[in-house]
Design an enzyme around this catalytic site. Structure first.
Site, short mmCIF file in Angstrom:
data_model
loop_
_atom_site.label_atom_id
_atom_site.label_comp_id
_atom_site.label_asym_id
_atom_site.label_seq_id
_atom_site.Cartn_x
_atom_site.Cartn_y
_atom_site.Cartn_z
N HIS A 83 35.80 -8.77 35.55
CA HIS A 83 34.90 -7.90 36.26
C HIS A 83 34.15 -8.76 37.38
O HIS A 83 33.78 -8.04 38.49
CB HIS A 83 34.06 -7.14 35.29
CG HIS A 83 32.92 -7.93 34.86
ND1 HIS A 83 32.98 -8.36 33.61
CD2 HIS A 83 31.65 -8.15 35.33
CE1 HIS A 83 31.63 -8.85 33.39
NE2 HIS A 83 31.08 -8.92 34.43
N ASP A 219 38.46 -10.47 29.38
CA ASP A 219 37.79 -10.26 30.59
C ASP A 219 37.63 -11.46 31.51
O ASP A 219 36.61 -12.17 31.52
CB ASP A 219 36.15 -9.80 30.30
CG ASP A 219 35.74 -9.35 31.69
OD1 ASP A 219 36.05 -9.61 32.86
OD2 ASP A 219 34.71 -8.57 31.72
N SER A 645 27.66 -13.38 33.78
CA SER A 645 29.16 -13.11 33.55
C SER A 645 29.85 -14.32 34.20
O SER A 645 29.64 -14.81 35.17
CB SER A 645 29.50 -11.76 34.19
OG SER A 645 29.05 -10.83 33.18
N1 ARG Z 1 28.55 -5.17 30.89
C1 ARG Z 1 29.10 -6.28 31.45
C2 ARG Z 1 28.13 -6.58 32.52
O1 ARG Z 1 27.04 -6.36 32.74
C3 ARG Z 1 30.60 -6.08 31.94
C4 ARG Z 1 30.79 -5.10 33.18
C5 ARG Z 1 32.20 -4.73 33.33
N2 ARG Z 1 32.14 -3.54 33.93
C6 ARG Z 1 32.25 -2.31 33.39
N3 ARG Z 1 31.82 -1.11 33.89
N4 ARG Z 1 33.25 -2.07 32.30
O2 ARG Z 1 28.37 -6.91 33.89
N1 ASP Z 2 28.16 -8.63 31.93
C1 ASP Z 2 27.01 -9.10 32.64
C2 ASP Z 2 27.30 -9.91 33.79
O1 ASP Z 2 28.18 -9.34 34.53
C3 ASP Z 2 26.62 -10.12 31.88
C4 ASP Z 2 25.40 -9.38 30.73
O2 ASP Z 2 24.46 -8.65 31.42
O3 ASP Z 2 25.20 -9.83 29.60
O4 ASP Z 2 26.69 -10.85 34.43
#
Ligand code: ARG
Ligand code: ASP
Length: 714
Positions: A83, A219, A645
């Site tokens: 991502h 990921d 991330s």
């Molecule tokens: N939640 C994770 C972070 O904040 C991964 C995000 C990936 N994006 C998604 N919409 N699935 O970035």
């Molecule tokens: N998914 C998040 C990022 O892109 C990490 C998190 O918020 O825990 O940095």
């Protein structure tokens, strides 16, 4: 009585200090090394951060400002999340070569793909510059004047601190203005795409599984840093060569177990762990619900188009993911804050804080703090809400308005700085908008606009809106604008911007779309923003005082970490499961079996590639499996946030065991209120990453250049 108070203090104050924390790498020795060792770490603080010798920090660059990455070979091979590389993977994709859907693997160095706007930034050194930055400010009482002096001092430090010509000095504040640090950094801009699994692996579970444990997402994506012949940063050139890092991570395939020590090293973006309770109440009752509702509408519309049209699916993939991500995060955050009674816990902390202040004779400094907070948060409430509506509707979710706002700024530049500045800015604007329109679909945007403009007009504080927006016919307004405005295509915008400044101004001001943006923006800029900024500055000053108080009044051995600010931090903990609710316990590790359990053939989110199914059926896991199973993800007690991330998850000896990419649903409130019992970070197991590269993609040249350790004896 005294004893009782002490007990209360011990119970309440450490809520901030116990576990969790995002620590400054250059200060680990005094602050954390002992605890880290007691948790099982076998390294020393200077193995992690050292200015004079290579250390782990030399393998952890920030990835494009918003994510983290790590170097995993002597040839500059770089690992980050799928991502995080998503924008680049998308940019190289077309309906014919759809790397989002099918994955991409450069089988030779020559196949690696350059990315014009990508950069990674290494930290060379970190230095405390608090004294220089606060020099001559203690006697200034006016907040604005004080900040001005601080900015001047920062500019001086930035300009005058020694660095090499290709490096950059950056000063950042810690503890809300109580400490300042200088970072010497160097950025590499020739960073090429090396590999990415298909989205059915790299984004498996997509938005349904996002922020959720148990998780089964691979990921990751891979890049390579290129440098000039002297190993220095250089713009893209065919003649550049793979970068030789000062340090790279060996990759461990020895496996992990519950309670193993883990360290996550990266660039957490922003946390607000020390907000007063009244601020958290405002987030819960007003700001989060408004933002969630706006995005809810935008996402529903976009999703319906993406599911019908593969070209739109590619065009909107990254945007959709970005919008969906924080939409879901805010929902989880609000739930978590409610469930953990964060407001009540903060109130108890505050009560205790005041008692401490009184007891230590500091009531003059801190006694009135929470009353002032309350007054200021009440005062800012409508402005903050209105501002969030503007940001969400105009700047983040409706592209016609976002583009219109850029042109509005262009007009401002002309009015304030004249023709020359206007022309410079116009060139940049046109260049930037070309990319915007590549991923723009008029029909999608029109539907989103229709929904959001109505929300904006009916739900944001009315006293700040332009008159024309109140009680309008929003369907008709939308139809008129998307029927007539030139802002709905790149050609249209080019036409609007052709000619000299005067002509451009005239054309812009005759455009229906621009007229609306201008009315909205004028209203925001005159009615909302200045007052917001003024009150916010006062709140920041209170927050600085509060932070100072927390540092002063907490027990001597309570270690208080500074809020995240996009600088390099260390967080550590253990591999650990958790109990999300009564009678349920979550194991810390997931396996490929779980991918197959979730598999829905042909599904938008839960499809699984044929090749992966075959490998699973044959249990062909190479050297990466464990007792006939293939580990996929694991969780730990490392305190992370957005920006972490792509961060390396490191074992007790400094080997790479995982790749951080998310947090668990029950703990998404950790940016505001960290609760060690349910806050967990989610990592992909490096064995799964290697398995995909090796057995699934057959890109063995990448495996060959890594240093793989802890192999099982044959
Ligand atoms: N939640 C994770 C972070 O904040 C991964 C995000 C990936 N994006 C998604 N919409 N699935 O970035
Ligand atoms: N998914 C998040 C990022 O892109 C990490 C998190 O918020 O825990 O940095």
């Amino acid at each position: 009585m005294k004893f009782l108070r002490l007990l209360v203090l011990l119970l309440v104050i450490p809520a901030y200090a116990q576990q969790g924390g995002m620590w400054i790498p250059s200060l680990l020795k005094g602050m954390n090394e002992k605890e880290m060792k007691s948790l099982g770490m076998k390294m020393s603080a200077s193995d992690i951060y050292d200015v004079n010798h290579s250390s782990l920090k030399d393998a952890v660059p920030q990835f494009n400002g918003g994510c983290t990455s790590e170097v995993i070979s002597p040839n500059g091979l770089l690992l980050t999340n799928h991502h995080c590389g998503y924008g680049e993977i998308q940019a190289h994709s077309t309906v014919e070569h759809d790397y989002l859907t099918d994955g991409f693997w450069a089988m030779t160095l020559e196949d690696e793909l350059p990315n014009p706007d990508l950069e990674v930034t290494f930290i060379v050194k970190i230095e405390d510059v608090t004294t220089q930055v606060l020099n001559g400010t203690s006697t200034i009482t006016d907040e604005e004047a004080k900040q001005k002096k601080i900015q001047e001092n920062i500019a001086n430090v930035t300009k005058n601190s020694p660095k090499e010509s290709w490096q950059e000095n950056r000063v950042r504040t810690f503890y809300e203005g109580n400490q300042y640090m200088l970072f010497v950094v160097e950025s590499y801009t020739d960073v090429r795409l090396v590999g990415a699994p298909p989205s059915s692996i790299g984004k498996f579970g997509s938005d349904t599984d996002n922020w959720v444990w148990p998780r089964h997402t691979g990921d990751f994506s891979m890049f390579r840093i290129y440098a000039d012949k002297n190993n220095r940063p250089a713009a893209y050139s065919k003649d550049n060569v793979p970068y030789k890092p000062k340090h790279y991570f060996p990759v461990s395939i020895g496996g992990i177990q519950e309670d193993d020590f883990t360290l996550v090293f990266g660039y957490p973006g922003r946390t607000t762990e020390y907000l007063p309770s009244v601020a958290v109440e405002q987030i819960l009752s007003s700001l989060n619900p408004a933002k969630i509702e706006i995005r809810d509408e935008a996402l529903k519309v976009t999703d319906s188009f993406m599911r019908r049209d593969p070209a739109i699916k590619i065009q909107y993939a990254a945007k959709y993911a970005r919008i969906a991500n924080y939409w879901k995060k805010w929902i989880g955050e609000s739930q978590g804050l409610e469930k953990t009674n964060a407001v009540a816990a903060k109130k108890a902390y505050e009560k205790n804080f005041i008692e401490q202040a009184n007891k230590t004779g500091k009531q003059n400094e801190y006694g009135n703090l929470f009353n002032e907070f309350e007054a200021k948060y009440n005062e800012i409430a409508p402005y903050a809400l209105s501002r969030d509506y503007f940001l969400e509707v105009v700047l983040r979710n409706t592209e016609l308005l976002t583009v219109g706002f850029r042109l509005y700024q262009l007009e401002q530049v002309y009015n304030m700085r004249g023709e020359q500045s206007f022309n410079d800015r116009k060139g940049n604007t046109l260049a930037a908008l070309e990319g915007t329109y590549k991923d723009f679909n008029k029909n999608v945007d029109e539907k989103v606009f229709e929904k959001l403009i109505e929300l904006y007009a009916t739900k944001s504080p009315k006293q700040f809106l332009p008159a024309g927006l109140i009680n309008a016919d929003y369907k008709l307004l939308t139809k008129n604008i998307y029927g007539e405005s030139k802002l709905t295509s790149y050609d249209g915008v080019k036409e609007l911007l052709s000619g000299d400044a005067k002509e451009v101004m005239e054309k812009l001001n005759n455009d229906k779309g621009f007229q609306l943006v201008k009315a909205i923006s004028d209203a925001f800029i005159t009615n909302v923003n200045p007052k917001y900024e003024q009150i916010n500055l006062e709140i920041e000053a209170l927050q600085r005082t509060y932070m100072k108080g927390i540092l002063e009044l907490s027990p001597k051995d309570a270690r208080i970490f500074p809020d995240a600010n996009s600088t390099l931090r260390v967080t550590y903990g253990k591999v650990k499961g958790y109990s999300p609710r009564d009678a349920v316990y979550y194991e810390p590790v997931t396996y490929l079996d779980g991918v197959m359990e979730k598999y829905v053939p042909g599904d938008y989110e839960f499809d699984v590639p044929q090749k992966l199914i075959e490998l699973y059926n044959k249990k062909d896991f190479g050297q990466y499996g464990e007792n006939g199973k293939m580990p996929v993800c694991f969780i730990g007690t490392n305190h992370t946030t957005g920006g972490n991330s792509g961060s390396p998850a490191i074992d007790a000896k400094g080997n790479l065991i995982g790749l951080n990419f998310d947090r668990v649903w029950e703990g998404t409130m950790s940016d505001i209120y960290y609760d060690p019992s349910i806050c967990r970070n989610i990592m992909v197991d490096m064995r799964y990453v290697l398995f995909i590269i090796d057995k699934y993609a057959g890109c063995t040249r990448l495996i060959d250049e890594m240093e793989i350790v802890n192999k099982r004896k044959k």
